[in-house]
Design a protein around this motif. Structure first.
Motif, mmCIF file in Angstrom:
data_model
loop_
_atom_site.group_PDB
_atom_site.id
_atom_site.type_symbol
_atom_site.label_atom_id
_atom_site.label_comp_id
_atom_site.label_asym_id
_atom_site.label_seq_id
_atom_site.Cartn_x
_atom_site.Cartn_y
_atom_site.Cartn_z
ATOM 1 N N ARG A 179 33.607 36.729 -41.279
ATOM 2 C CA ARG A 179 34.632 37.411 -40.460
ATOM 3 C C ARG A 179 34.182 38.822 -40.059
ATOM 4 N NH1 ARG A 179 35.936 32.925 -42.673
ATOM 5 N NH2 ARG A 179 37.973 32.001 -42.298
ATOM 6 N N ASN A 182 29.184 33.223 -29.773
ATOM 7 C CA ASN A 182 28.858 32.873 -31.156
ATOM 8 C C ASN A 182 28.132 31.536 -31.192
ATOM 9 O OD1 ASN A 182 28.606 32.629 -33.898
ATOM 10 N ND2 ASN A 182 30.768 32.213 -34.289
ATOM 11 N N GLY A 226 30.436 29.525 -37.532
ATOM 12 C CA GLY A 226 31.818 29.689 -37.120
ATOM 13 C C GLY A 226 32.554 30.826 -37.795
ATOM 14 N N ASP A 262 36.698 35.845 -36.823
ATOM 15 C CA ASP A 262 38.091 35.576 -37.182
ATOM 16 C C ASP A 262 38.757 34.981 -35.940
ATOM 17 O OD1 ASP A 262 40.871 35.742 -37.520
ATOM 18 O OD2 ASP A 262 40.718 37.488 -38.825
ATOM 19 N N ASP A 263 38.989 33.670 -35.942
ATOM 20 C CA ASP A 263 39.465 33.026 -34.721
ATOM 21 C C ASP A 263 40.883 33.449 -34.334
ATOM 22 O OD1 ASP A 263 40.590 31.617 -36.817
ATOM 23 O OD2 ASP A 263 39.778 29.662 -36.238
ATOM 24 N N LEU A 277 40.393 36.619 -32.523
ATOM 25 C CA LEU A 277 39.760 36.329 -31.230
ATOM 26 C C LEU A 277 40.802 35.876 -30.212
ATOM 27 C CD1 LEU A 277 37.290 35.935 -29.424
ATOM 28 C CD2 LEU A 277 37.007 33.666 -30.441
ATOM 29 N N VAL A 278 41.694 34.990 -30.621
ATOM 30 C CA VAL A 278 42.750 34.537 -29.711
ATOM 31 C C VAL A 278 43.579 35.722 -29.229
ATOM 32 C CG1 VAL A 278 44.916 33.236 -29.595
ATOM 33 C CG2 VAL A 278 42.876 32.186 -30.606
ATOM 34 N N LEU A 306 31.823 29.701 -27.726
ATOM 35 C CA LEU A 306 31.723 29.315 -29.132
ATOM 36 C C LEU A 306 31.024 27.971 -29.266
ATOM 37 C CD1 LEU A 306 35.415 30.100 -30.193
ATOM 38 C CD2 LEU A 306 33.436 31.623 -30.350
ATOM 39 N N PHE A 354 32.572 26.939 -35.235
ATOM 40 C CA PHE A 354 33.981 27.202 -35.483
ATOM 41 C C PHE A 354 34.231 27.380 -36.976
ATOM 42 C CE2 PHE A 354 33.369 24.729 -31.712
ATOM 43 C CZ PHE A 354 34.199 25.324 -30.769
ATOM 44 N N PRO A 412 37.705 21.901 -34.864
ATOM 45 C CA PRO A 412 38.983 22.628 -34.929
ATOM 46 C C PRO A 412 40.160 21.683 -34.712
ATOM 47 C CG PRO A 412 37.424 23.677 -33.407
ATOM 48 C CD PRO A 412 36.873 22.321 -33.739
ATOM 49 N N HIS A 468 44.878 23.961 -32.014
ATOM 50 C CA HIS A 468 44.403 25.330 -32.205
ATOM 51 C C HIS A 468 44.625 26.129 -30.914
ATOM 52 C CE1 HIS A 468 41.995 28.787 -33.251
ATOM 53 N NE2 HIS A 468 41.757 28.280 -34.443
ATOM 54 N N LEU A 478 43.026 28.370 -29.551
ATOM 55 C CA LEU A 478 41.815 28.638 -28.765
ATOM 56 C C LEU A 478 41.742 27.748 -27.531
ATOM 57 C CD1 LEU A 478 38.948 29.105 -31.385
ATOM 58 C CD2 LEU A 478 39.533 30.707 -29.544
#
Length: 321
Positions: free
Chosen positions: A216, A234, A238, A242-243, A246-247, A260, A263, A268, A272, A274
């Motif tokens: 992270r 990235n 994954g 920190d997804d 990111l969102v 990406l 993940f 995922p 999700h 994303l």
């Protein structure tokens, strides 16, 4: 009846050149699916004395080691080894090796392709056309030339990306606290503070292993340090990102886009958030999945096994731990 060492191959399909190496040594090969479970791996190593494991995705844990008292080596079909318990292997005298550098060119090419696609808004333009909209003037892209690219991690993949990017007229700088000064690519600037690279770059691309230090590393604070309108790529591991953060950065418009290949959880979840983001490019962890790369990786992974079983010193770059 095979009279060579018993090798578990955790791959649906192994490159023919690698299979030929195993056959030439008379190896007793037990093939598992690429995404075999830990329980399936334990069952496989328990069937008969097992001397080596060539692993792709399955977790190699202390329970696997305990079920294979004759195990000498775990060889990763790839570079990242966060699915292998290295400390437990070392405690049992089991060597852990990886195919370092074998897939570097392929991963670097994907990172570059993703970067160009982000800057030219390829995905939202593709979606618009499929929806019947001729969005010719809706997205003003930008050229690579003159952009500032920050590369995090300058090992085999990062240095390959530097070489690929040179003709594009980018301003290239790296952050890699473990890179020896003499290994910094010629003409490339170096940041000694991660925050400085984040604040400087138009595009940040990640090419470092997953460790406690890097887990992270791109969190909400890191994303906030990046300039508004910047891009994130990235093609490393994954959990470097920190997804959730990111969102939030994409939805707020702070980031102009992201790409990406890896993940936090693979694959995922279908729901999700994303998936709802517009200028985000996804690929299913295929950075090293070219025909050439898969053969190089498989051959190196098999050669690493036999280095250990033959009592020879493996290439230093391939040794983990």
């Amino acid at each position: 009846m095979k009279n060579g060492p018993r090798i578990i191959v955790n791959s649906d399909v192994l490159a023919p050149a690698a299979m030929a190496l195993l056959e030439a040594r008379g190896a007793d090969v037990r093939q598992l699916g690429t995404h075999a479970s830990e329980a399936e791996m334990i069952a496989a190593v328990s069937e008969a004395p097992t001397h080596g494991i060539l692993v792709r995705s399955t977790k190699i844990t202390p329970a696997v080691y305990d079920a294979a008292p004759d195990l000498c080596v775990v060889s990763k079909h790839g570079v990242g080894y966060d699915n292998i318990d290295v400390a437990a292997a070392k405690a049992r005298g089991i060597a852990v090796l990886r195919a370092h550098g074998a897939n570097a060119r392929s991963v670097a090419e994907l990172a570059l392709a993703m970067t160009i696609s982000l800057l030219r808004y390829v995905r939202p333009l593709d979606v618009a056309l499929r929806e019947g909209r001729w969005a010719q003037s809706a997205f003003a892209g930008r050229e690579l030339s003159g952009s500032k690219l920050g590369i995090v991690g300058c090992g085999a993949v990062g240095s390959s990306l530097v070489a690929l990017c040179r003709p594009f007229g980018l301003d290239l700088r790296i952050y890699d606290p473990y890179l020896a000064p003499e290994a910094v690519p010629e003409g490339v600037g170096r940041f000694h503070a991660f925050d400085e690279l984040l604040a400087w770059a138009d595009i940040v691309t990640l090419h470092c292993p997953l460790t406690q230090e890097t887990d992270r590393m791109i969190d909400a604070a890191a994303l906030a340090r990046m300039p508004k309108g910047s891009f994130l790529v990235n093609a490393g591991r994954g959990p470097l990102v920190d997804d959730v953060a990111l969102v939030a950065a994409l939805e707020s418009g702070h980031l102009a886009g992201a790409a990406l290949d890896t993940f936090v959880v693979e694959p995922p979840a279908a729901d999700h958030p994303l998936w709802k983001q517009k200028n985000v490019i996804f690929t299913p962890h295929i950075g090293g999945s070219t025909r050439q790369s898969m053969e190089r990786v498989a051959v190196q992974a098999v050669e690493n096994i036999f280095c250990i079983l033959d009592g020879q010193a493996p290439p230093a770059r391939c040794v983990v731990g």
